[in-house]
Structures are given as C-alpha cells and as structure tokens.
Design an enzyme around this catalytic site. Structure first.
Site: not given
Ligand code: PXP
Length: 260
Positions: A6, A9, A42, A44, A48, A69, A100, A150, A213
């Site tokens: 992901n 960030h 994602h 959003r 953001r 996402e 989330t 998920e 997550h």
């Molecule tokens: N999976 C989903 C569906 C999410 O919304 C997120 C957070 O954006 C993640 C995985 C990844 O979470 P993390 O950044 O805490 O590893």
C-alpha cells in the site's frame, strides 16, 4: 503468502507540503523489481493522499495488479469503473478518522453495497469487502456476491502493540486495552484464533481471503501462517521502514517476514 504494497503513505508525505515530491508513481518500478504481488492505493473521498491523477498514472504504468480501495460513494465507484483497476476493495470511510478504523457495516447498507458491487463487476473489476473478522460479515459478503474479503487486523495489531510495544506515544494508548500482561496475552491468542476460524469459514464458502491494517514486521508472523489467507495488504510499516533502508529493502524484509 502474497504481498500487496500500500503506497498511500508516500502521497501522505507529498500532500503534507502540497508539492509533487515524493511521487507514489516512482514506487511502482521498485515494487515490480521486488516481485511484490500487487499495489494497493486508496482514493479517499477527501483526497487526503492519493489523487485522481495518481490513480490514472499508476494504473497506466504498473505491470502489477492494482487494488483500488474505495468507499461506495457514487463518484468514487464511477471513477473506479472508468479507470478499471484489477480489484476494488470497498472500505468504510469517515472523514474525521486518521485511518480506516474498522470493517464495513454490511447489514444496514445491503442494497447500496449490492449496487456498487454489481457495477464494479460489470466493469470486470473483482470486488473485495474490507470487513471485521466475524462470521456474519463473511456470510453477508458472500450473499452480496463479493469475490474476496479482506479482514481488518486492527484489533489484533492494537492488542499486540499494547503487549509488546509499538505505540511510541503514550497518548496513543488504547485505554480499554490498558490491562495486565496475562489478560492481553489471552486477548491476543483469542483474536488470532478468531481470525483463523473466520478465515476457514470464508474459504469454505468460496471467498478468497486477504487481511490488512496495522500489520508490521513483528506482528505479521502469526497472521501470515494462516493457510486460508492468501494475501496481506501492508502500507504504514513498509513505507515507514523505507525511510531508513529504502523501499526495495523494506519490501524484501516484509516478503521475508511473511514467507511460509
Ligand atoms: N487494507 C486496507 C483495506 C486498508 O484500508 C489499509 C489502510 O489504508 C491497509 C490494508 C493497510 O494498512 P496499514 O497502512 O496499517 O498497513
């Protein structure tokens, strides 16, 4: 175990200054080089971090499947259908949340959810639902016709952090988890058992299972051993580690941590 990286960030850092650096697009080649299995982003509603233009550019550039996402907001589903990622993971979204915070509430949103899922699937986008690991959500996901679920692993990650550290700032402590060590150990074991049980149920009714997550290099190990979980989507810990060792090494270290 498959790894979805992901990269939101990276865009969080960029948006902190509202400039063009660092560009999440540059992560794609590195993810490909490491043989990551998927890129997760994602879009959003409040934009953001990832912007519409990022999604378009990343989809065009990536040889890896893109897992987008998204909330079921009609505008976002429309964008997904026009850009056609490999998968759409429907997630709950609250504007005021930092990230989330939990899985989808499927029961109260059945028809809106069904409409969004059908629309995505008609556009050849496979659908995953981000749910809490509980058997009723799994059954509802199946009834809704999703191909994937998920599991939100936030609860597991939070208990782990309270037990073994990981919350650097005591202001971030989860007050209701301020419990003696032995109670936290039992809670952690129970939550792991719960995730295993629900993963088995999901798999037995034909759903593919992912999780994510709050997973990091330490807490991921037992989750990665659950046979029915095919894929982990991990962002924060990989991008945080990449500051110190670079993205390529950070991804490789996570691939090593989730190997089974
Ligand atoms: N999976 C989903 C569906 C999410 O919304 C997120 C957070 O954006 C993640 C995985 C990844 O979470 P993390 O950044 O805490 O590893």
């Amino acid at each position: 175990m498959k790894l979805g990286v992901n990269i939101d960030h990276i865009a969080v850092l960029r948006e902190a200054r509202r400039i063009n650096d660092p560009d999440p697009l540059q992560a794609i080649a590195i993810c490909e080089k490491t043989d990551a299995d998927q890129i997760t982003i994602h879009l959003r509603e409040d934009r953001r971090h990832i912007q519409d233009s990022d999604v378009a550019k990343i989809l065009k550039a990536s040889k890896l499947p893109i897992n987008l996402e998204c909330a079921i907001a009609p505008e976002i589903i429309e964008i997904a259908c026009s850009l056609k990622p490999h998968r759409a993971t429907i997630v709950p979204e609250k504007r005021e949340e930092v990230t989330t915070e939990g899985g989808l509430a499927l029961e109260g949103n059945f028809s809106a959810m069904q409409e969004a899922i059908l629309k995505l699937q008609k556009n050849d986008i496979e659908v995953s639902l981000f749910i809490d690991p509980d058997s009723s959500s799994v059954q509802l996901a199946k009834d809704l016709g999703a191909q994937w679920v998920e599991f939100h692993t936030g609860k597991y990650a939070n208990i782990y952090a309270m037990l073994y550290g990981g919350l650097a700032n005591s202001d971030h402590c989860i007050k209701e988890l301020n419990l003696p060590k032995n109670e936290l150990e039992i809670m952690l074991a129970d939550e792991l058992k719960n995730i295993k049980t629900v993963a088995k149920i999901a798999s037995s009714i034909g759903l593919k299972v992912a999780a994510g997550h709050g997973l990091n290099y330490q807490n991921v190990k037992d989750i990665a051993k659950i046979d029915e979980i095919e894929e982990l989507n991990i962002g924060q810990s990989i991008i945080a580690r990449s500051i110190w060792v670079g993205l390529e090494t950070a991804i490789k270290e996570m691939q090593e941590a989730i190997k089974r």
